[in-house]
Write a protein that holds these residues in place. Structure first.
Motif, mmCIF file in Angstrom:
data_model
loop_
_atom_site.group_PDB
_atom_site.id
_atom_site.type_symbol
_atom_site.label_atom_id
_atom_site.label_comp_id
_atom_site.label_asym_id
_atom_site.label_seq_id
_atom_site.Cartn_x
_atom_site.Cartn_y
_atom_site.Cartn_z
ATOM 1 N N LYS A 193 1.045 -1.055 0.055
ATOM 2 C CA LYS A 193 0.128 -0.150 0.048
ATOM 3 C C LYS A 193 0.794 1.264 0.051
ATOM 4 C CE LYS A 193 -3.440 -2.629 2.740
ATOM 5 N NZ LYS A 193 -3.719 -2.875 3.954
ATOM 6 N N SER A 194 0.823 2.099 -1.169
ATOM 7 C CA SER A 194 1.502 3.153 -1.300
ATOM 8 C C SER A 194 1.506 4.207 -0.224
ATOM 9 C CB SER A 194 1.445 3.835 -2.583
ATOM 10 O OG SER A 194 0.390 4.413 -2.852
ATOM 11 N N GLY A 195 0.407 4.323 0.716
ATOM 12 C CA GLY A 195 0.231 5.353 1.609
ATOM 13 C C GLY A 195 0.644 4.789 3.076
ATOM 14 N N SER A 196 0.980 3.729 3.099
ATOM 15 C CA SER A 196 1.039 3.093 4.639
ATOM 16 C C SER A 196 2.432 3.587 5.092
ATOM 17 C CB SER A 196 1.105 1.556 4.339
ATOM 18 O OG SER A 196 2.454 1.077 3.732
ATOM 19 N N ALA A 197 2.415 3.435 6.577
ATOM 20 C CA ALA A 197 3.441 3.679 7.258
ATOM 21 C C ALA A 197 5.012 3.075 6.973
ATOM 22 C CB ALA A 197 3.079 3.720 8.759
ATOM 23 N N ALA A 198 4.634 1.707 6.643
ATOM 24 C CA ALA A 198 5.849 1.068 6.382
ATOM 25 C C ALA A 198 6.413 1.542 5.090
ATOM 26 C CB ALA A 198 5.720 -0.599 6.430
ATOM 27 N N SER A 199 5.504 1.774 4.203
ATOM 28 C CA SER A 199 5.789 2.099 2.824
ATOM 29 C C SER A 199 6.544 3.640 2.540
ATOM 30 C CB SER A 199 4.810 2.132 1.856
ATOM 31 O OG SER A 199 5.154 2.458 0.418
ATOM 32 N N THR A 200 5.945 4.259 3.521
ATOM 33 C CA THR A 200 6.516 5.735 3.541
ATOM 34 C C THR A 200 8.043 5.740 4.319
ATOM 35 O OG1 THR A 200 4.222 6.769 3.569
ATOM 36 C CG2 THR A 200 6.198 8.018 4.533
ATOM 37 N N ALA A 201 8.137 5.163 5.260
ATOM 38 C CA ALA A 201 9.277 4.893 6.156
ATOM 39 C C ALA A 201 10.446 4.248 5.434
ATOM 40 C CB ALA A 201 9.201 4.325 7.181
ATOM 41 N N TYR A 202 10.143 3.050 4.635
ATOM 42 C CA TYR A 202 10.996 2.430 3.694
ATOM 43 C C TYR A 202 11.612 3.423 2.744
ATOM 44 C CZ TYR A 202 13.265 -0.750 0.585
ATOM 45 O OH TYR A 202 14.204 -1.426 -0.001
ATOM 46 N N ARG A 203 10.612 4.101 2.039
ATOM 47 C CA ARG A 203 11.082 4.900 0.870
ATOM 48 C C ARG A 203 11.864 6.026 1.357
ATOM 49 N NH1 ARG A 203 6.110 6.171 -0.398
ATOM 50 N NH2 ARG A 203 6.356 8.082 0.452
ATOM 51 N N ASN A 204 11.697 6.907 2.429
ATOM 52 C CA ASN A 204 12.304 7.837 3.128
ATOM 53 C C ASN A 204 13.613 7.522 3.583
ATOM 54 O OD1 ASN A 204 10.333 9.653 2.298
ATOM 55 N ND2 ASN A 204 9.321 9.446 4.543
ATOM 56 N N ILE A 205 13.844 6.456 4.146
ATOM 57 C CA ILE A 205 14.985 6.193 4.931
ATOM 58 C C ILE A 205 15.870 5.004 4.183
ATOM 59 C CG2 ILE A 205 16.055 4.860 6.931
ATOM 60 C CD1 ILE A 205 13.550 6.030 8.541
ATOM 61 N N CYS A 206 15.389 4.136 3.386
ATOM 62 C CA CYS A 206 16.041 3.098 2.890
ATOM 63 C C CYS A 206 16.614 3.312 1.175
ATOM 64 C CB CYS A 206 15.428 1.628 2.718
ATOM 65 S SG CYS A 206 15.119 1.062 4.477
ATOM 66 N N LYS A 207 15.829 4.227 0.585
ATOM 67 C CA LYS A 207 16.039 4.719 -0.634
ATOM 68 C C LYS A 207 17.140 5.946 -0.858
ATOM 69 C CE LYS A 207 13.411 1.812 -2.723
ATOM 70 N NZ LYS A 207 13.530 1.000 -3.703
#
Length: 102
Positions: free
Chosen positions: A88-102
């Motif tokens: 889910k693109s707006g989920s907390a996990a998706s957002t956290a991964y995108r902001n920190i791991c990418k």
């Protein structure tokens, strides 16, 4: 703070990686089927620009129906919190991964 090199982080003897695997596996449907890849521990900046000790990677496992699933994850070492991206693109996990791991 002494952060292991990627070569050391890939080893199975690191207790932090072992704890991360247990925490992440608990969030998938079949924890016993969890297989980890691309695990990299590093100091990364969070959305507020603060350094955070993290592990980013991928976890593969089986669903209850026997299908396979592969997902990226983020593990926050100090907090002992895992975020497994659920698609889910707006989920907390998706957002956290995108902001920190990418």
């Amino acid at each position: 703070m002494n952060v292991p090199t990627p070569e050391h982080a890939a080893g199975t003897a690191d207790p932090v990686l072992t704890k991360a695997k247990v925490t992440i596996a608990a969030q998938i449907e079949d924890p016993g089927s969890a297989e980890f890849s691309d695990m990299k521990r590093a100091m990364r900046k969070n959305t507020f620009g603060r350094a955070v000790d993290t592990i980013c990677g991928r976890v593969k496992g089986r669903t209850a129906s026997g299908g396979e699933t592969g997902r990226p994850f983020l593990y926050l070492v100090k907090e002992d919190e895992a975020y497994v991206v659920d698609g889910k693109s707006g989920s907390a996990a998706s957002t956290a991964y995108r902001n920190i791991c990418k």
